[in-house]
Design a protein around this motif. Structure first.
Motif, PDB file in Angstrom:
ATOM      1  N   PHE A   1      11.581 -17.805  64.943  1.00  0.00           N
ATOM      2  CA  PHE A   1      12.504 -18.924  65.032  1.00  0.00           C
ATOM      3  C   PHE A   1      13.916 -18.543  64.589  1.00  0.00           C
ATOM      4  O   PHE A   1      14.109 -17.737  63.667  1.00  0.00           O
ATOM      5  N   GLY A   2      14.875 -19.161  65.229  1.00  0.00           N
ATOM      6  CA  GLY A   2      16.252 -19.072  64.790  1.00  0.00           C
ATOM      7  C   GLY A   2      16.521 -20.068  63.678  1.00  0.00           C
ATOM      8  O   GLY A   2      15.654 -20.869  63.335  1.00  0.00           O
ATOM      9  N   PRO A   3      17.741 -20.045  63.123  1.00  0.00           N
ATOM     10  CA  PRO A   3      18.075 -20.918  61.997  1.00  0.00           C
ATOM     11  C   PRO A   3      18.320 -22.367  62.402  1.00  0.00           C
ATOM     12  O   PRO A   3      18.364 -23.239  61.546  1.00  0.00           O
ATOM     13  N   GLY A   4      18.484 -22.610  63.697  1.00  0.00           N
ATOM     14  CA  GLY A   4      18.663 -23.979  64.157  1.00  0.00           C
ATOM     15  C   GLY A   4      20.112 -24.406  64.294  1.00  0.00           C
ATOM     16  O   GLY A   4      21.021 -23.801  63.718  1.00  0.00           O
TER      17      GLY A   4
ATOM     18  N   PHE B   1      -1.649 -20.796  63.105  1.00  0.00           N
ATOM     19  CA  PHE B   1      -0.557 -20.186  62.358  1.00  0.00           C
ATOM     20  C   PHE B   1      -0.191 -21.095  61.179  1.00  0.00           C
ATOM     21  O   PHE B   1      -0.365 -22.308  61.221  1.00  0.00           O
TER      22      PHE B   1
ATOM     23  N   TYR C   1       3.422 -21.624  59.112  1.00  0.00           N
ATOM     24  CA  TYR C   1       4.839 -21.292  58.960  1.00  0.00           C
ATOM     25  C   TYR C   1       5.356 -21.963  57.694  1.00  0.00           C
ATOM     26  O   TYR C   1       4.889 -23.043  57.307  1.00  0.00           O
TER      27      TYR C   1
ATOM     28  N   THR D   1       3.336 -14.070  68.213  1.00  0.00           N
ATOM     29  CA  THR D   1       4.079 -14.840  67.221  1.00  0.00           C
ATOM     30  C   THR D   1       5.411 -15.315  67.789  1.00  0.00           C
ATOM     31  O   THR D   1       6.105 -14.562  68.476  1.00  0.00           O
ATOM     32  N   GLN D   2       5.752 -16.559  67.487  1.00  0.00           N
ATOM     33  CA  GLN D   2       7.077 -17.066  67.822  1.00  0.00           C
ATOM     34  C   GLN D   2       7.994 -16.873  66.618  1.00  0.00           C
ATOM     35  O   GLN D   2       7.641 -17.247  65.499  1.00  0.00           O
TER      36      GLN D   2
ATOM     37  N   GLN E   1       9.062 -23.220  55.717  1.00  0.00           N
ATOM     38  CA  GLN E   1      10.487 -23.503  55.907  1.00  0.00           C
ATOM     39  C   GLN E   1      11.105 -23.839  54.560  1.00  0.00           C
ATOM     40  O   GLN E   1      10.815 -24.889  53.983  1.00  0.00           O
TER      41      GLN E   1
ATOM     42  N   GLY F   1       8.835 -34.948  62.761  1.00  0.00           N
ATOM     43  CA  GLY F   1       8.324 -33.593  62.631  1.00  0.00           C
ATOM     44  C   GLY F   1       8.943 -32.678  63.668  1.00  0.00           C
ATOM     45  O   GLY F   1      10.045 -32.913  64.161  1.00  0.00           O
ATOM     46  N   LEU F   2       8.208 -31.649  64.008  1.00  0.00           N
ATOM     47  CA  LEU F   2       8.667 -30.653  64.965  1.00  0.00           C
ATOM     48  C   LEU F   2       8.116 -30.978  66.336  1.00  0.00           C
ATOM     49  O   LEU F   2       6.916 -31.040  66.544  1.00  0.00           O
TER      50      LEU F   2
ATOM     51  N   LEU G   1       7.062 -17.087  59.692  1.00  0.00           N
ATOM     52  CA  LEU G   1       5.617 -16.976  59.822  1.00  0.00           C
ATOM     53  C   LEU G   1       5.011 -16.456  58.525  1.00  0.00           C
ATOM     54  O   LEU G   1       5.445 -15.436  57.993  1.00  0.00           O
TER      55      LEU G   1
ATOM     56  N   ARG H   1      22.180 -27.941  63.731  1.00  0.00           N
ATOM     57  CA  ARG H   1      22.091 -29.325  63.246  1.00  0.00           C
ATOM     58  C   ARG H   1      23.077 -30.163  64.042  1.00  0.00           C
ATOM     59  O   ARG H   1      24.286 -29.970  63.962  1.00  0.00           O
TER      60      ARG H   1
ATOM     61  N   LEU I   1      15.802 -26.259  67.225  1.00  0.00           N
ATOM     62  CA  LEU I   1      15.342 -24.912  66.906  1.00  0.00           C
ATOM     63  C   LEU I   1      14.969 -24.165  68.176  1.00  0.00           C
ATOM     64  O   LEU I   1      14.385 -24.733  69.100  1.00  0.00           O
TER      65      LEU I   1
ATOM     66  N   LYS J   1       2.547 -32.221  60.816  1.00  0.00           N
ATOM     67  CA  LYS J   1       3.689 -32.957  60.297  1.00  0.00           C
ATOM     68  C   LYS J   1       4.339 -32.269  59.105  1.00  0.00           C
ATOM     69  O   LYS J   1       5.430 -32.644  58.691  1.00  0.00           O
TER      70      LYS J   1
ATOM     71  N   GLY K   1      15.451 -21.181  58.340  1.00  0.00           N
ATOM     72  CA  GLY K   1      14.612 -21.253  59.529  1.00  0.00           C
ATOM     73  C   GLY K   1      13.138 -21.136  59.191  1.00  0.00           C
ATOM     74  O   GLY K   1      12.751 -20.875  58.055  1.00  0.00           O
ATOM     75  N   LEU K   2      12.311 -21.324  60.193  1.00  0.00           N
ATOM     76  CA  LEU K   2      10.862 -21.209  60.033  1.00  0.00           C
ATOM     77  C   LEU K   2      10.459 -19.740  59.964  1.00  0.00           C
ATOM     78  O   LEU K   2      10.906 -18.924  60.769  1.00  0.00           O
TER      79      LEU K   2
ATOM     80  N   PHE L   1       4.021 -25.669  57.520  1.00  0.00           N
ATOM     81  CA  PHE L   1       3.543 -26.240  58.780  1.00  0.00           C
ATOM     82  C   PHE L   1       2.328 -25.462  59.282  1.00  0.00           C
ATOM     83  O   PHE L   1       2.372 -24.234  59.387  1.00  0.00           O
TER      84      PHE L   1
ATOM     85  N   PHE M   1       2.577 -28.530  66.332  1.00  0.00           N
ATOM     86  CA  PHE M   1       2.843 -28.444  64.896  1.00  0.00           C
ATOM     87  C   PHE M   1       2.237 -29.641  64.172  1.00  0.00           C
ATOM     88  O   PHE M   1       2.246 -30.761  64.681  1.00  0.00           O
TER      89      PHE M   1
ATOM     90  N   ASN N   1      17.103 -25.625  54.240  1.00  0.00           N
ATOM     91  CA  ASN N   1      18.230 -25.131  55.028  1.00  0.00           C
ATOM     92  C   ASN N   1      18.014 -23.720  55.571  1.00  0.00           C
ATOM     93  O   ASN N   1      18.976 -22.990  55.825  1.00  0.00           O
TER      94      ASN N   1
END
Lengths: 115, 115
Positions: free
Chosen positions: A106-109, B34, B36, A103-104, B38, A42-43, B46, A111, A91, B107, B43-44, B90, B105, B41
């Protein structure tokens, strides 16, 4: 406005090499977070910054992992002597402040694949 | 410390029928919660958040969630599923202001939409 950006989007490396992952937070956001997303786990929270300081690094999985943030903006996550179990999506997120109500975003990450 | 349990790893519904994604949390303090989403491919993003104001929270794309303190639940619902809702969802709890205990988070629940 611009969101959180991360580079590279994909990174393939050989076991034992060092890698650097970069995060550009949203302008003006003082809090910055790193997470790892892997299959079966998971995250997972890694570390967060308030400004340039990281009050709590206990989420980092080993001493091969380190992170820094300069100028209250860009952050880099460095993994030394990479192992195959480091393969995951990393991430980054930022928020206006570390308050739980903020609120957070997120970027695209990135890999990361360790061969 | 806090924890989040997403009761279903996979949920499958037909297009046009209601969606229910279940989330239970535990926290020693008054939490922020929260949801979220996804997409593959991506990003997360909200969907919605609860921060001790109204217990029924409305989010984007027709989703809403109700905070029930007595049941320690924060289930996500949508009256009518759309094919574009297929994604990973999530549930997240935030207690302290950042730090290793700050954001936890679940799972994840994989939502499948049948045509």
């Amino acid at each position: 406005g611009a969101g959180v950006s991360q580079s590279p989007s994909n990174k393939v490396t050989e076991k034992g090499k060092d890698v650097e992952l970069r995060c550009d937070p949203i302008s003006g956001h003082t809090a910055l977070y790193w997470y790892r997303q892997s299959l079966g786990q998971g995250l997972e929270f890694l570390i967060y910054f308030q400004g340039n300081s990281a009050p709590d690094k206990s989420g980092l999985p080993s001493d091969r992992f380190s992170a820094e943030r300069t100028g209250g903006s860009v952050s880099t996550l460095t993994i030394q002597r990479t192992q195959q179990e480091d393969s995951a999506v990393y991430l980054c997120a930022s928020s206006r402040s570390p308050l739980r109500t903020d609120t957070q975003y997120f970027g695209p990450g990135t890999r990361l694949t360790v061969l | 410390a806090q924890s989040v349990t997403q009761l279903d790893s996979h949920v499958s519904v037909s297009e046009g029928t209601p969606v229910l994604l279940r989330c239970n949390y535990s926290s020693s303090y008054s939490p922020s919660l929260f949801w979220y989403v996804q997409h593959p491919n991506k990003g997360l993003q909200l969907l919605l958040k609860y921060t001790s104001a109204a217990t029924l929270v409305k989010g984007i794309n027709g989703f809403e969630a109700e905070f029930k303190k007595s049941e320690t639940s924060f289930h996500l619902t949508k009256p009518s599923a759309h094919m574009s809702d297929a994604a990973e969802y999530f549930c997240v709890v935030s207690v302290a202001g950042g730090g290793a205990d700050g954001l936890t988070f679940g799972k994840g629940t994989h939502l499948i939409i049948q045509p």
